[in-house]
Enzyme design. Structure first.
Site, mmCIF file in Angstrom:
data_model
loop_
_atom_site.group_PDB
_atom_site.id
_atom_site.type_symbol
_atom_site.label_atom_id
_atom_site.label_comp_id
_atom_site.label_asym_id
_atom_site.label_seq_id
_atom_site.Cartn_x
_atom_site.Cartn_y
_atom_site.Cartn_z
ATOM 1 C CG ASN A 131 -2.227 -0.603 1.027
ATOM 2 O OD1 ASN A 131 -2.743 -0.578 -0.084
ATOM 3 N ND2 ASN A 131 -2.805 -1.156 2.083
ATOM 4 C CG HIS A 186 -6.851 -1.219 -1.856
ATOM 5 N ND1 HIS A 186 -7.946 -1.981 -1.512
ATOM 6 C CD2 HIS A 186 -5.946 -1.424 -0.875
ATOM 7 C CE1 HIS A 186 -7.695 -2.615 -0.375
ATOM 8 N NE2 HIS A 186 -6.491 -2.284 0.043
HETATM 9 O O1 TXD Z 1 -5.299 -5.140 -0.664
HETATM 10 C C1 TXD Z 1 -4.152 -4.840 -0.473
HETATM 11 N N1 TXD Z 1 -3.389 -4.489 -1.488
HETATM 12 C C2 TXD Z 1 -3.576 -4.884 0.892
HETATM 13 C C3 TXD Z 1 -2.300 -4.261 1.094
HETATM 14 C C4 TXD Z 1 -4.235 -5.519 1.962
HETATM 15 C C5 TXD Z 1 -3.624 -5.623 3.178
HETATM 16 C C6 TXD Z 1 -2.296 -5.090 3.457
HETATM 17 N N2 TXD Z 1 -1.731 -4.376 2.374
HETATM 18 C C7 TXD Z 1 -0.338 -3.897 2.418
HETATM 19 O O2 TXD Z 1 0.537 -5.004 2.204
HETATM 20 C C8 TXD Z 1 0.151 -3.341 3.740
HETATM 21 O O3 TXD Z 1 -0.309 -2.031 3.931
HETATM 22 C C9 TXD Z 1 1.643 -3.432 3.537
HETATM 23 O O4 TXD Z 1 2.089 -2.318 2.750
HETATM 24 C C10 TXD Z 1 1.828 -4.711 2.714
HETATM 25 C C11 TXD Z 1 2.399 -5.879 3.499
HETATM 26 O O5 TXD Z 1 1.589 -6.182 4.599
HETATM 27 P P1 TXD Z 1 2.082 -7.217 5.732
HETATM 28 O O6 TXD Z 1 0.981 -7.369 6.700
HETATM 29 O O7 TXD Z 1 2.693 -8.411 5.123
HETATM 30 O O8 TXD Z 1 3.239 -6.329 6.409
HETATM 31 P P2 TXD Z 1 4.470 -6.826 7.311
HETATM 32 O O9 TXD Z 1 4.108 -8.022 8.091
HETATM 33 O O10 TXD Z 1 4.960 -5.604 7.999
HETATM 34 O O11 TXD Z 1 5.554 -7.274 6.225
HETATM 35 C C12 TXD Z 1 6.248 -6.391 5.422
HETATM 36 C C13 TXD Z 1 7.637 -6.968 5.233
HETATM 37 C C14 TXD Z 1 8.470 -6.997 6.531
HETATM 38 O O12 TXD Z 1 8.898 -8.324 6.787
HETATM 39 C C15 TXD Z 1 9.631 -6.073 6.231
HETATM 40 O O13 TXD Z 1 10.847 -6.468 6.851
HETATM 41 C C16 TXD Z 1 9.720 -6.169 4.728
HETATM 42 O O14 TXD Z 1 8.364 -6.163 4.298
HETATM 43 N N3 TXD Z 1 10.451 -5.099 4.074
HETATM 44 C C17 TXD Z 1 11.188 -5.311 2.973
HETATM 45 N N4 TXD Z 1 11.388 -6.416 2.249
HETATM 46 C C18 TXD Z 1 12.180 -6.315 1.181
HETATM 47 N N5 TXD Z 1 12.777 -5.154 0.786
HETATM 48 C C19 TXD Z 1 12.587 -4.013 1.492
HETATM 49 N N6 TXD Z 1 13.176 -2.871 1.108
HETATM 50 C C20 TXD Z 1 11.760 -4.069 2.643
HETATM 51 N N7 TXD Z 1 11.368 -3.148 3.562
HETATM 52 C C21 TXD Z 1 10.568 -3.793 4.440
#
Ligand code: TXD
Length: 319
Positions: free
Chosen positions: A121, A176
């Protein structure tokens, strides 16, 4: 035949759930990538140990190195920061835009032939940014939101009508966010549109309006309850549905954030519309006829997405 390779960029709540679903649905081998050391490796090891019990042979690998996503058929991107209570999706913009730059460059370097599904998001802006940074063809990059939003709408409608969720179809267009457009004329129980069901006395316009409102705020309702993060089971299930449509060339007609190049009178942006997903990625944007109210609501939603894109353009991602 070699197994498909699915790269999950982001090993948080949605990433881990995606990995579990990919394993149990036999979609292929999975690479879980994250910037945090240990978490993707730990989740991959845990999930690999499901294999013997579930009878599944898909292999999972956790990594902090983009080189491991090489040759992926599908990349699903959840990397970034999730919403906390009181935080809007737009607050996430600055942080997650820079994450999309890193992810886009990683995909461009190591998996340029993948079908890419963005979930991070604020969705419509992030999928646009991810496409820009990765340089992949527009039809190979989509955003997941509409499948989830329509699943929420279908769940609420099934409860209202007292029917199986399986028999409820629903259509949600637009960005969204709170401006999303659930279209009741194209939402049905076994083919019977909602306006006809209202006439049959199954519900009232007021109750349907309340369901539409609850659907629009569906993400926030869960954030307020969880307090430490946002929804992940249904978002992951929705993302996997899209990956499966691509990998199995299912030609599913699903609402996705797709790139518009003139369709619906819009150009140069990503927003939620019905598309056909198959082996060619987004094979077609399906243009349905909208009544005046839905058209106006769709335009409001598009304007909100454009505002986010303007805000993105003002952020210096080189910092
Ligand atoms: O309908 C939709 N599109 C959505 C979107 C519905 C629900 C949630 N939505 C979004 O998905 C939410 O607002 C977040 O932006 C994402 C991911 O949600 P999630 O619940 O999986 O978030 P977490 O548990 O915080 O996981 C995010 C991971 C975490 O492990 C971080 O360490 C990692 O992202 N992260 C990265 N990974 C790779 N590369 C980079 N740069 C990075 N930065 C953070």
């Amino acid at each position: 035949m070699a197994r498909n390779k699915i790269a999950l960029i982001g090993a948080g709540n949605i990433g881990g759930t995606l990995a579990h679903l990919a394993l149990t649905r036999d979609l292929g081998d999975v690479v879980l990538f994250d910037v945090v050391e240990g978490v993707p490796q730990g989740k991959a090891l845990d999930l690999n140990q499901c294999g013997p019990v579930e009878g599944k042979d898909g292999n999972l690998k956790g990594t902090n190195d983009y080189a491991d996503i090489a040759g992926a058929d599908v990349c699903i991107v959840t990397a970034g920061v999730a919403r906390k209570p009181g935080m809007s999706r737009d607050d996430l913009l600055g942080i997650n835009l820079k994450v999309m730059k890193a992810v886009g460059e990683g995909i461009k370097a190591h998996a340029p032939n993948a079908f890419v599904i963005c979930i991070t998001n604020p969705l419509d802006a992030m999928v646009w940014a991810l496409r820009e940074f990765s340089g992949l063809p527009h039809h190979m990059v989509v955003g997941m939101a509409g499948v989830l939003d329509s699943a929420r709408f279908r769940h609420f409608l099934a409860e209202e009508f007292g029917v199986s969720k399986q028999d409820v179809t629903a259509f949600v267009l637009g960005g969204h966010g709170d401006t999303m457009v659930p279209v009741i004329e194209y939402s049905t129980v076994a083919g019977i549109p909602i306006p006809a069901l209202i006439k049959m006395g199954w519900s009232t316009q007021e109750r349907i309006d309340a369901i539409v409102d609850r659907t629009r705020k569906g993400g926030g309702e869960i954030v307020a309850l969880l307090k430490t993060g946002s929804a992940y089971y249904a978002p992951a299930t929705s993302g996997i549905e899209m990956a499966e449509a691509y990998l199995k060339d299912k030609k599913r007609l699903l609402p996705c954030a797709a790139y518009l190049d003139g369709q619906y009178g819009q150009k140069g942006l990503y927003v939620g519309v019905p598309v056909i997903l198959g082996a060619g990625g987004v094979e077609k944007v399906v243009e349905i006829e909208l009544n005046d109210k839905a058209k106006a609501n769709f335009q409001t939603s598009v304007d909100a997405v454009k505002e986010l894109m303007v805000a993105c353009a003002a952020i210096d991602t080189s910092l």
